[in-house]
Design a protein around this motif. Sequence first.
Motif, PDB file in Angstrom:
ATOM      1  N   ILE A 102       0.855  -1.149   0.006  1.00  0.00           N
ATOM      2  CA  ILE A 102       0.160   0.163   0.082  1.00  0.00           C
ATOM      3  C   ILE A 102       0.737   1.260  -0.021  1.00  0.00           C
ATOM      4  CG2 ILE A 102      -1.865   1.225   1.192  1.00  0.00           C
ATOM      5  CD1 ILE A 102      -2.566  -1.391   2.387  1.00  0.00           C
ATOM      6  N   ILE A 174      -6.915   4.536   2.550  1.00  0.00           N
ATOM      7  CA  ILE A 174      -6.285   3.427   3.422  1.00  0.00           C
ATOM      8  C   ILE A 174      -7.165   2.472   3.574  1.00  0.00           C
ATOM      9  CG2 ILE A 174      -4.868   2.986   5.276  1.00  0.00           C
ATOM     10  CD1 ILE A 174      -3.445   4.687   3.421  1.00  0.00           C
ATOM     11  N   ILE A 178      -6.625  -1.472   2.634  1.00  0.00           N
ATOM     12  CA  ILE A 178      -6.693  -2.866   3.314  1.00  0.00           C
ATOM     13  C   ILE A 178      -7.760  -3.753   3.116  1.00  0.00           C
ATOM     14  CG2 ILE A 178      -6.580  -3.477   5.733  1.00  0.00           C
ATOM     15  CD1 ILE A 178      -5.213  -0.875   6.656  1.00  0.00           C
ATOM     16  N   HIS A 179      -9.005  -3.162   2.729  1.00  0.00           N
ATOM     17  CA  HIS A 179     -10.151  -3.999   2.394  1.00  0.00           C
ATOM     18  C   HIS A 179      -9.857  -4.727   1.434  1.00  0.00           C
ATOM     19  CE1 HIS A 179     -14.328  -4.963   1.121  1.00  0.00           C
ATOM     20  NE2 HIS A 179     -14.449  -5.128   2.312  1.00  0.00           N
ATOM     21  N   SER A 181      -7.059  -5.653   0.140  1.00  0.00           N
ATOM     22  CA  SER A 181      -5.969  -6.791   0.633  1.00  0.00           C
ATOM     23  C   SER A 181      -6.837  -8.103   1.186  1.00  0.00           C
ATOM     24  CB  SER A 181      -4.825  -6.299   1.462  1.00  0.00           C
ATOM     25  OG  SER A 181      -4.439  -5.063   0.845  1.00  0.00           O
ATOM     26  N   ILE A 189       0.800  -7.353   4.214  1.00  0.00           N
ATOM     27  CA  ILE A 189       0.619  -6.016   3.714  1.00  0.00           C
ATOM     28  C   ILE A 189       1.860  -5.338   4.122  1.00  0.00           C
ATOM     29  CG2 ILE A 189      -0.710  -4.033   3.710  1.00  0.00           C
ATOM     30  CD1 ILE A 189      -3.332  -5.781   4.449  1.00  0.00           C
ATOM     31  N   MET A 191       3.137  -1.685   4.596  1.00  0.00           N
ATOM     32  CA  MET A 191       2.697  -0.238   5.390  1.00  0.00           C
ATOM     33  C   MET A 191       3.665   0.845   5.388  1.00  0.00           C
ATOM     34  SD  MET A 191      -1.011  -1.140   6.799  1.00  0.00           S
ATOM     35  CE  MET A 191      -0.245  -2.278   8.133  1.00  0.00           C
ATOM     36  N   LEU A 202      -9.469   2.580  11.336  1.00  0.00           N
ATOM     37  CA  LEU A 202      -8.424   1.966  10.970  1.00  0.00           C
ATOM     38  C   LEU A 202      -7.995   0.946  11.836  1.00  0.00           C
ATOM     39  CD1 LEU A 202      -6.246   1.651   8.856  1.00  0.00           C
ATOM     40  CD2 LEU A 202      -5.082   3.614  10.099  1.00  0.00           C
ATOM     41  N   ILE A 206      -7.691  -2.889  10.776  1.00  0.00           N
ATOM     42  CA  ILE A 206      -6.463  -3.586  10.908  1.00  0.00           C
ATOM     43  C   ILE A 206      -6.796  -5.134  11.640  1.00  0.00           C
ATOM     44  CG2 ILE A 206      -4.200  -3.827  12.436  1.00  0.00           C
ATOM     45  CD1 ILE A 206      -3.898  -2.117   9.924  1.00  0.00           C
ATOM     46  N   ALA A 209      -8.162  -7.405   9.338  1.00  0.00           N
ATOM     47  CA  ALA A 209      -6.973  -8.293   8.473  1.00  0.00           C
ATOM     48  C   ALA A 209      -6.443  -9.155   9.022  1.00  0.00           C
ATOM     49  CB  ALA A 209      -6.047  -7.133   7.948  1.00  0.00           C
ATOM     50  N   MET A 216       0.927  -8.152   8.986  1.00  0.00           N
ATOM     51  CA  MET A 216       1.027  -6.744   8.568  1.00  0.00           C
ATOM     52  C   MET A 216       2.461  -5.980   9.026  1.00  0.00           C
ATOM     53  SD  MET A 216      -2.920  -5.522   9.010  1.00  0.00           S
ATOM     54  CE  MET A 216      -2.991  -6.741  10.502  1.00  0.00           C
ATOM     55  N   VAL A 236       0.243  -5.400  14.172  1.00  0.00           N
ATOM     56  CA  VAL A 236       1.102  -4.732  13.251  1.00  0.00           C
ATOM     57  C   VAL A 236       2.481  -4.731  13.798  1.00  0.00           C
ATOM     58  CG1 VAL A 236       1.765  -2.810  11.824  1.00  0.00           C
ATOM     59  CG2 VAL A 236      -0.885  -3.350  12.455  1.00  0.00           C
TER      60      VAL A 236
END
Length: 307
Positions: A102, A174, A178-179, A181, A189, A191, A202, A206, A209, A216, A236
Amino acid sequence: MKILSFHRKHPFPAILSELQEKISRHMVKQPWNCYEDVGCLCVKQDAFDLYREDFLRYNPTVEENVTVRIHAADEIPWGVKYVGAERKWKKGMGKGVKIAVIDTGIARDHYELRDRVKGGVDLVGGKRNGHGTHVAGIIVAEMNQEGIVGVSPEAHLYDVRAFREDGTASLSHILRAIHWSIVNEMDMINMSFGMEGYSEALDRMIQRASRQGIVMVASAGNSGGEVEYPARYSGVIGVGAIDQEGKLADFSSRGKGMNVKAPGVGIKSTWPGNTFRTLNGTSMAAPHVTGLLALRLGRKKKIASRV
């Protein structure tokens, strides 16, 4: 094509004269390149097949027209060496691992990336800058005896463009990235971006995901202060930047949310126009970690496929 070397004891001019007389009756063009001073002929395949017995009459050494390569090699940037990627390549290079980047977009025509970028989506349009291309090269620059090589050179990259040419993106883009992905079943992912404030939306995306099993990785930030979001979110992996001596760079954000450190100073990678550029930043550190984790995930996929 066949390459024929005649024995030095035989009078090569006489052999050549005999062959020319035999072949000239049926062929318009000369079917070979002749190196009379060393007694060699490079003969076209069709002519060799047609007059095989004549060519072999004097028992020449016959060789295939093999491919010869220059002694070129991919440059392995210091960051790729530092994280130990070379040792891990013996067990796999991340083949089949799907990584969404991304970012500001990737120059898909770059010779180091064109076979590694497998798809993606452009959410903003307009001109791109080179940031995403640089990040991409750190992860997957191809091992092709040219340029550089990335940490996981056989991983599959997906160009998820959410940032405009000026390096900014809206939070909504953003979320969409992510959606995308999640829907497209990415394994990872990357970032290489951040913002100072917390976002509930967000955070929820996250976590969604993360529940799907997506790994991530995010850059910690370049303020020298607190780690930014999304690196600070649970689920993350936040990455700080170090130099070639292993010291945390002055610009690197630090503290809560910085889970690991990786090379982020003087990092050479791909740039639009089939060129390369050296940059500093935690944006460069994050893809080193993404690449390493892709190597690990690729090995797991390989083992699973055997079961």
